[in-house]
Enzyme design. Structure first.
Site, PDB file in Angstrom:
ATOM      1  N   HIS A   1      -7.289  -5.869   0.031  1.00 24.36           N
ATOM      2  CA  HIS A   1      -6.222  -4.878   0.241  1.00 24.36           C
ATOM      3  C   HIS A   1      -5.297  -5.245   1.396  1.00 24.36           C
ATOM      4  O   HIS A   1      -4.081  -5.214   1.258  1.00 24.36           O
ATOM      5  CB  HIS A   1      -6.823  -3.493   0.493  1.00 24.36           C
TER       6      HIS A   1
ATOM      7  N   ASP B   1      -9.095  -6.419  -4.238  1.00 26.61           N
ATOM      8  CA  ASP B   1      -8.794  -5.180  -3.516  1.00 26.61           C
ATOM      9  C   ASP B   1      -9.852  -4.141  -3.884  1.00 26.61           C
ATOM     10  O   ASP B   1      -9.948  -3.725  -5.039  1.00 26.61           O
ATOM     11  CB  ASP B   1      -7.402  -4.687  -3.911  1.00 26.61           C
TER      12      ASP B   1
ATOM     13  N   SER C   1       0.839  -1.191   0.000  1.00 24.39           N
ATOM     14  CA  SER C   1       0.000   0.000   0.000  1.00 24.39           C
ATOM     15  C   SER C   1       0.880   1.250   0.000  1.00 24.39           C
ATOM     16  O   SER C   1       1.671   1.450  -0.906  1.00 24.39           O
ATOM     17  CB  SER C   1      -0.949  -0.037   1.202  1.00 24.39           C
TER      18      SER C   1
END
Length: 358
Positions: A320, A290, A213
Site C-alpha cells: 500500500h 496491497d 490512497s
C-alpha cells in the site's frame, strides 16, 4: 534540516495505513479511537445519552432504551467519522515539522494558497529548470503525515518523469489551517488546480493529477467535476479505493455494515461512481501486494472507468505505502503515460488487453 530516511519514512507513515496489521487488532484499534474521541470531545453528549437511556428504561422499558442507545451510538459514530479516517498528527509532530525539499536536493517555492473558502493551505512547488517545457503534477497525499513525508517520492517523479510538482497540503494537515473534512478536501484540490492555471510559467495543457490512497479519491473527484473538463491532461490513481463504505466493510468484520444506509457514513468518497464519468486519460497503478486496500478495488475502478484512454499498471510486489519504491516503478509509469497518448490505447479501449503487469 534533518534528512528523512526512506525506510524510516515508510515506518512513520505506516501507522494508520499499515497493511500488516492483524484484522482483530485493527478492529480494537478503531473501536479504541471511537471511545477516546467520545471521551475527549463528546463527554457532555454521552452523559446526556446515558441519562436518557436510564430514563427511557425506567419509564418505558428495555425496548425503548435499546432504540435510544442505537440512535445515540449511530450519531456518535457518525460524528467520529473524521477521527477514524484522517490521521494528520501521525507520525508525531507532523503538524509542526514539515521536511523541506532542499533536504533532498530539490529546488522549490514555499507557498501558502487560499482554498475556495479562504482556508490557508501550505504547499511546495518544485520546478524543472525550464518549467514551461514539461508537464506539471498536482500531487495529493494520503490520510496521514504531511507533504514533507512525500518528498522522496516527489524526487523520483522529478528525476525520472522530468515534471514540475505541486505538493498540496490539505486543510488540517501539516502547516495548513482549518479542520479536515471530505468537502474541505475537495475545495482544497480545486484551489490547487486553480493556482496552477494562474501561473504563467507552466504549460496549462500538460497538467497531471496524481493521488495515492485517500489522495486518489480526491484526484478522481477533481477530474470528475464539469468545471475541470478539458483541463486535465492525465489522471494517475495509485492504490485507492472504490468508496469509504466499501472500505469499512473490508476492514471491519461486522456483517451488519452492509445493511447500513449511505447517509450513515460521514465520509463517502464515492470514486466508483465518479470514474464512470471521467473523460481524461487515466492510469490506475495497483500494488498487488496491497493488504490494506484490496487490489480488486483498483481493478473495479479501472473496469468502471468510461474514459477512452485508460490503463492499469499492476505491480506484483507493490504494497500500500511502498509501491513507488519498487525498481521498475518509474520506468513503467513513464511508459504507461506515453502509451495513454498513443492510438493503440484507443484501439483497445473496449478490451482488457491494456492491463500491464510487471
Amino acid at each position: 534540516m534533518v534528512s528523512v530516511n526512506l525506510d524510516e519514512e515508510e515506518k512513520m507513515l505506516a501507522g494508520p495505513q499499515t497493511p500488516e496489521l492483524n484484522p482483530d487488532f485493527l478492529v480494537i484499534k478503531i473501536v479504541g479511537r471511537i471511545v477516546i474521541s467520545v471521551i475527549k470531545q463528546c463527554w457532555a453528549i454521552t452523559s446526556a445519552m446515558f441519562l436518557s437511556i436510564c430514563f427511557f428504561y425506567w419509564m418505558f422499558g428495555g425496548i425503548s432504551a435499546f432504540i435510544v442507545l442505537s440512535v445515540s451510538a449511530a450519531g456518535i459514530i457518525y460524528r467520529a467519522g473524521d477521527k477514524l479516517l484522517y490521521y494528520p498528527e501521525v507520525p508525531q509532530n507532523s503538524r509542526i515539522f514539515v521536511p523541506s525539499p532542499n533536504t533532498f536536493g530539490l529546488p522549490f517555492e514555499n507557498l501558502y494558497l487560499k482554498s475556495l473558502d479562504s482556508t490557508k493551505l501550505h504547499a511546495y512547488f518544485i520546478p524543472q529548470p525550464q518549467p514551461h517545457q514539461c508537464p506539471t503534477i498536482l500531487f495529493f497525499h494520503g490520510n496521514a503525515g504531511n507533504i514533507g513525508h512525500r518528498l522522496p517520492n516527489a524526487k523520483g517523479l522529478f528525476k525520472h518523469l522530468q515534471v514540475n510538482i505541486l505538493l498540496l497540503e490539505y486543510r488540517g494537515f501539516g502547516l495548513s489551517e482549518g479542520k479536515v473534512s471530505e468537502a474541505g478536501l475537495y475545495k482544497d484540490a480545486q484551489a490547487g488546480l486553480n493556482y496552477l492555471f494562474s501561473r504563467q510559467d507552466i504549460n496549462h495543457s500538460k497538467i497531471f493529477l496524481f493521488g495515492r490512497s485517500l489522495g486518489g479519491a480526491v484526484a478522481i473527484d477533481l477530474a470528475f467535476r464539469q468545471c475541470n473538463l478539458g483541463k486535465i491532461a492525465c489522471l494517475l490513481v495509485e492504490n485507492s479505493f472504490t468508496s469509504i463504505p466499501d472500505m469499512a466493510k473490508q476492514i471491519l468484520p461486522w456483517k451488519g455494515l452492509k445493511y447500513l444506509p449511505l447517509w450513515f457514513h460521514k465520509n463517502k468518497f464515492q470514486s466508483k461512481i465518479k470514474v464512470s464519468s471521467l473523460q481524461c486519460p487515466v492510469l490506475f497503478i495497483s500494488g498487488l501486494s496491497d493488504q490494506l486496500v484490496p487490489p480488486s478495488m483498483m481493478l473495479d475502478l479501472f473496469t468502471q472507468c468510461n474514459s477512452e484512454r485508460k490503463l492499469i499498471l499492476q505491480i506484483p510486489n507493490g504494497d500500500h505505502n511502498g509501491t513507488w519504491t519498487k525498481p521498475t516503478y518509474y520506468s513503467q509509469l513513464k511508459r504507461n503515460i506515453e502509451d495513454l497518448g498513443s492510438d493503440r490505447v484507443l484501439q483497445q479501449s473496449h478490451s482488457h488487453s491494456h492491463v500491464h503487469t510487471v
